[in-house]
Design a protein around this motif. Structure first.
Motif, PDB file in Angstrom:
ATOM      1  N   ARG A   1       0.827  -1.208   0.000  1.00 22.56           N
ATOM      2  CA  ARG A   1       0.000   0.000   0.000  1.00 22.56           C
ATOM      3  C   ARG A   1       0.862   1.259   0.000  1.00 22.56           C
ATOM      4  O   ARG A   1       0.447   2.314  -0.483  1.00 22.56           O
ATOM      5  CB  ARG A   1      -0.962   0.003   1.187  1.00 22.56           C
TER       6      ARG A   1
ATOM      7  N   ALA B   1      -3.880   5.297  -0.018  1.00 30.91           N
ATOM      8  CA  ALA B   1      -4.167   4.433  -1.164  1.00 30.91           C
ATOM      9  C   ALA B   1      -5.601   3.931  -1.154  1.00 30.91           C
ATOM     10  O   ALA B   1      -6.087   3.415  -2.169  1.00 30.91           O
ATOM     11  CB  ALA B   1      -3.197   3.245  -1.175  1.00 30.91           C
TER      12      ALA B   1
ATOM     13  N   LEU C   1       1.622   1.959  -3.543  1.00 25.63           N
ATOM     14  CA  LEU C   1       0.480   2.607  -4.196  1.00 25.63           C
ATOM     15  C   LEU C   1       0.471   4.107  -3.902  1.00 25.63           C
ATOM     16  O   LEU C   1       0.160   4.921  -4.779  1.00 25.63           O
ATOM     17  CB  LEU C   1      -0.826   1.964  -3.716  1.00 25.63           C
TER      18      LEU C   1
ATOM     19  N   ARG D   1       3.131   5.814  -6.022  1.00 24.30           N
ATOM     20  CA  ARG D   1       2.697   5.982  -7.412  1.00 24.30           C
ATOM     21  C   ARG D   1       1.664   7.103  -7.528  1.00 24.30           C
ATOM     22  O   ARG D   1       1.662   7.854  -8.504  1.00 24.30           O
ATOM     23  CB  ARG D   1       2.100   4.666  -7.921  1.00 24.30           C
TER      24      ARG D   1
END
Length: 264
Positions: free
Chosen positions: A32, A71, A35, A38
């Motif tokens: 997570r 996330a 994520l 990103r």
């Protein structure tokens, strides 16, 4: 893997956006966290200024219950701001204002890339702005339109080429927008004016570190600390460089100095 350099990742850890295992120099991240990294990269690429992104994500994180991660939300970018999207619509978390998209709302998890204004508002034909006026305008534009802010700083730079503050601020924005050669030139110009400016030396160290020139980065960070021993970030970055090079003793020494300076 996430498109962010080590210094950016560690700054997100310090801001509380990530919850890695481990302490100090060596950290281990869960899926997570990846994520979230990103997501940060996508928001930066979509035109959200770094300083505003940190502030707005920090505000969102403070409102999440328990150990929920960023996330778990559908976060998108609109007009240079962070927006939370849901089935009921989209809103800005910092103001609570609803955001209407007449062209259609992107699906959850997708960052919408919208154009930003690329021209700094020019001075009135009947009024001549001073270097201080352009500098103030640039500072005010940094979060809403970094490209326009750069243009305003360049105006101030032409009117007052002997101001190291203008060179440093312009260099920082150039670095944040990916113009590393322009940033380095600005920091060196600032040092030519004031060789004792620790911030300019430190920023050159960051550029060297990002380019993988660890030996140059170490020399520059040491120079910055000699000029300003309270520069905590220089200790932190030295710790990361030494850790990458395998010198754990030096890495631990500098991370401890960083903790002393930032304690409380």
């Amino acid at each position: 893997m996430c498109g962010l350099d080590e210094a950016q990742v560690r700054s997100l850890v310090r801001a509380g956006f990530l919850a890695p295992n481990g302490r100090g120099v060596s950290l281990r991240f869960a899926f997570r966290d990846v994520l979230v990294l990103r997501l940060v990269r996508q928001l930066l690429e979509s035109g959200v200024p770094l300083r505003r992104l940190r502030r707005q994500l920090r505000d969102i994180k403070s409102r999440l219950a328990g150990d929920r991660s960023l996330a778990s939300l559908s976060i998108i970018a609109r007009d240079g701001h962070v927006v939370i999207a849901s089935e009921d619509g989209a809103y800005r978390p910092d103001t609570g204002q609803l955001v209407f998209d007449f062209a259609g709302t992107p699906p959850p998890g997708v960052v919408a890339e919208l154009p930003l204004s690329r021209e700094a508002p020019g001075p009135s034909p009947t009024m001549v702005l001073s270097a201080e006026d352009w500098f103030e305008r640039a500072v005010n534009l940094e979060e809403t339109d970094p490209v326009a802010a750069i243009a305003a700083y360049r105006r101030a730079q032409k009117l007052s080429p002997e101001s190291p503050d203008i060179h440093i601020n312009l260099g920082r924005l150039c670095a944040e927008t990916g113009d590393l050669s322009g940033a380095e030139r600005c920091f060196r110009d600032a040092l030519a004016i004031d060789p004792g400016d620790a911030t300019a030396v430190y920023n050159l160290g960051v550029i060297a570190q990002d380019a993988g020139n660890d030996s140059d980065a170490i020399d520059l960070y040491r120079r910055a600390l000699a000029l300003d021993p309270s520069l905590a970030e220089a200790h932190y970055n030295l710790a990361t460089v030494y850790d990458r090079g395998g010198d754990m003793r030096a890495a631990i020494r500098h991370i401890n100095e960083y903790r002393k300076l930032t304690r409380g």
